[in-house]
Design a protein around this motif. Structure first.
Motif, PDB file in Angstrom:
ATOM      1  N   VAL A 144      13.501  50.844  -1.948  1.00  0.00           N
ATOM      2  CA  VAL A 144      14.721  50.780  -2.763  1.00  0.00           C
ATOM      3  C   VAL A 144      15.100  52.169  -3.257  1.00  0.00           C
ATOM      4  CG1 VAL A 144      15.733  49.882  -4.910  1.00  0.00           C
ATOM      5  CG2 VAL A 144      14.397  48.372  -3.432  1.00  0.00           C
ATOM      6  N   LEU A 145      14.123  52.928  -3.735  1.00  0.00           N
ATOM      7  CA  LEU A 145      14.408  54.284  -4.203  1.00  0.00           C
ATOM      8  C   LEU A 145      14.865  55.183  -3.059  1.00  0.00           C
ATOM      9  CD1 LEU A 145      11.494  54.850  -6.745  1.00  0.00           C
ATOM     10  CD2 LEU A 145      13.921  54.568  -7.250  1.00  0.00           C
ATOM     11  N   PHE A 146      14.222  55.019  -1.895  1.00  0.00           N
ATOM     12  CA  PHE A 146      14.603  55.863  -0.767  1.00  0.00           C
ATOM     13  C   PHE A 146      16.015  55.534  -0.280  1.00  0.00           C
ATOM     14  CE2 PHE A 146      14.618  57.261   3.709  1.00  0.00           C
ATOM     15  CZ  PHE A 146      14.451  58.617   3.471  1.00  0.00           C
ATOM     16  N   VAL A 147      16.338  54.262  -0.173  1.00  0.00           N
ATOM     17  CA  VAL A 147      17.699  53.878   0.227  1.00  0.00           C
ATOM     18  C   VAL A 147      18.700  54.401  -0.805  1.00  0.00           C
ATOM     19  CG1 VAL A 147      19.275  51.916   0.529  1.00  0.00           C
ATOM     20  CG2 VAL A 147      17.036  51.895   1.635  1.00  0.00           C
ATOM     21  N   SER A 148      18.349  54.305  -2.089  1.00  0.00           N
ATOM     22  CA  SER A 148      19.236  54.815  -3.143  1.00  0.00           C
ATOM     23  C   SER A 148      19.492  56.303  -2.977  1.00  0.00           C
ATOM     24  CB  SER A 148      18.641  54.550  -4.525  1.00  0.00           C
ATOM     25  OG  SER A 148      18.593  53.186  -4.794  1.00  0.00           O
ATOM     26  N   ILE A 149      18.439  57.077  -2.703  1.00  0.00           N
ATOM     27  CA  ILE A 149      18.609  58.527  -2.586  1.00  0.00           C
ATOM     28  C   ILE A 149      19.370  58.877  -1.317  1.00  0.00           C
ATOM     29  CG2 ILE A 149      16.472  59.260  -1.435  1.00  0.00           C
ATOM     30  CD1 ILE A 149      17.930  60.945  -4.509  1.00  0.00           C
ATOM     31  N   VAL A 151      21.716  56.945   0.151  1.00  0.00           N
ATOM     32  CA  VAL A 151      23.116  56.609  -0.132  1.00  0.00           C
ATOM     33  C   VAL A 151      23.722  57.656  -1.066  1.00  0.00           C
ATOM     34  CG1 VAL A 151      24.637  54.921  -1.257  1.00  0.00           C
ATOM     35  CG2 VAL A 151      22.852  54.141   0.321  1.00  0.00           C
ATOM     36  N   LEU A 152      22.997  58.035  -2.094  1.00  0.00           N
ATOM     37  CA  LEU A 152      23.489  59.045  -3.029  1.00  0.00           C
ATOM     38  C   LEU A 152      23.737  60.378  -2.328  1.00  0.00           C
ATOM     39  CD1 LEU A 152      24.183  59.836  -5.932  1.00  0.00           C
ATOM     40  CD2 LEU A 152      21.771  60.443  -6.238  1.00  0.00           C
ATOM     41  N   ILE A 156      27.416  62.049  -2.250  1.00  0.00           N
ATOM     42  CA  ILE A 156      27.748  63.366  -2.802  1.00  0.00           C
ATOM     43  C   ILE A 156      28.198  64.305  -1.683  1.00  0.00           C
ATOM     44  CG2 ILE A 156      26.864  65.396  -4.017  1.00  0.00           C
ATOM     45  CD1 ILE A 156      25.126  63.547  -5.695  1.00  0.00           C
ATOM     46  N   GLY A 157      27.552  64.201  -0.527  1.00  0.00           N
ATOM     47  CA  GLY A 157      27.984  65.000   0.618  1.00  0.00           C
ATOM     48  C   GLY A 157      29.410  64.686   1.020  1.00  0.00           C
ATOM     49  N   TYR A 158      29.775  63.411   0.957  1.00  0.00           N
ATOM     50  CA  TYR A 158      31.146  63.005   1.293  1.00  0.00           C
ATOM     51  C   TYR A 158      32.137  63.545   0.262  1.00  0.00           C
ATOM     52  CZ  TYR A 158      35.159  60.152   2.501  1.00  0.00           C
ATOM     53  OH  TYR A 158      36.418  59.745   2.853  1.00  0.00           O
ATOM     54  N   ILE A 159      31.740  63.544  -0.997  1.00  0.00           N
ATOM     55  CA  ILE A 159      32.601  64.125  -2.035  1.00  0.00           C
ATOM     56  C   ILE A 159      32.867  65.600  -1.723  1.00  0.00           C
ATOM     57  CG2 ILE A 159      32.706  64.813  -4.472  1.00  0.00           C
ATOM     58  CD1 ILE A 159      31.224  62.180  -5.128  1.00  0.00           C
TER      59      ILE A 159
END
Length: 194
Positions: A144-149, A151-152, A156-159
């Motif tokens: 869960v933490l790895f998927v969260s990081i 996605v994050l 942020i890269g997309y931003i």
């Protein structure tokens, strides 16, 4: 040696020093790589623009959105899915609120300079976002933490792809880390203002 065993041997003070040192190294690496990978050191200025609309819309609103989603997931999922071995709890619960500002600002600046400012501008969105996620290797055995990081990282890269503005991604990154750090400090540090 397991991460939990290693963590027990490191004092809070040494943990904080290690975190700060790693971020200073990221800044140094970003500046060093830019000397070799940018056509000119002044290329940095192309990625720093004080555009209040972008900062509010993409930086602040995105940061709040991520924090809200994260807090909902923390409530909805069993706590074992968000257990990072106690590292974040130890770091943020031992810091004052002012120290949380300094530390999370340093993290946001360092990581955004390296991963978006250098790696993404030179090697592209996919590679930079993937490297950012992998650098957070302590989450690899926590799905869960790895998927969260992951996605994050891509978020942020997309931003950065949209804005090409490091001030925006630094704002997003800082806000996420700061607000989540304050939540941890409040929950586990006694909530006092020291």
């Amino acid at each position: 040696m397991q991460q939990n065993e290693l963590m027990e041997q490191i004092s809070n003070k040494d943990l904080k020093k290690s975190l700060i040192l790693s971020q200073i190294l990221f800044i140094g690496l970003a500046l060093l790589l830019s000397l070799f990978l940018f056509s000119s050191f002044t290329d940095w200025f192309r990625y720093v623009e004080f555009d209040l609309t972008e900062i509010i819309y993409y930086g602040i609103l995105s940061g709040f959105l991520v924090v809200i989603i994260d807090l909902i997931l923390v409530k909805a999922l069993p706590s074992k899915h968000y257990d990072d071995g106690g590292i974040n709890k130890r770091i943020f619960s031992s810091l004052s609120y002012i120290e949380i500002i300094y530390v999370t600002f340093l993290i946001a600046v360092a990581e955004e300079l390296l991963f978006r400012g250098v790696l993404q501008t030179v090697f592209g969105y996919m590679l930079a976002s993937t490297i950012f996620a992998v650098v957070h290797f302590r989450y690899l055995n926590k799905p869960v933490l790895f998927v969260s990081i992951v996605v994050l990282s891509f978020f942020i890269g997309y931003i950065f792809e949209l804005t090409e503005n490091l001030l925006v991604t630094i704002t997003t990154h800082f806000l996420i880390d700061f607000l989540l750090g304050v939540v941890i400090r409040y929950r586990y540090g006694g909530g006092s203002s020291r």
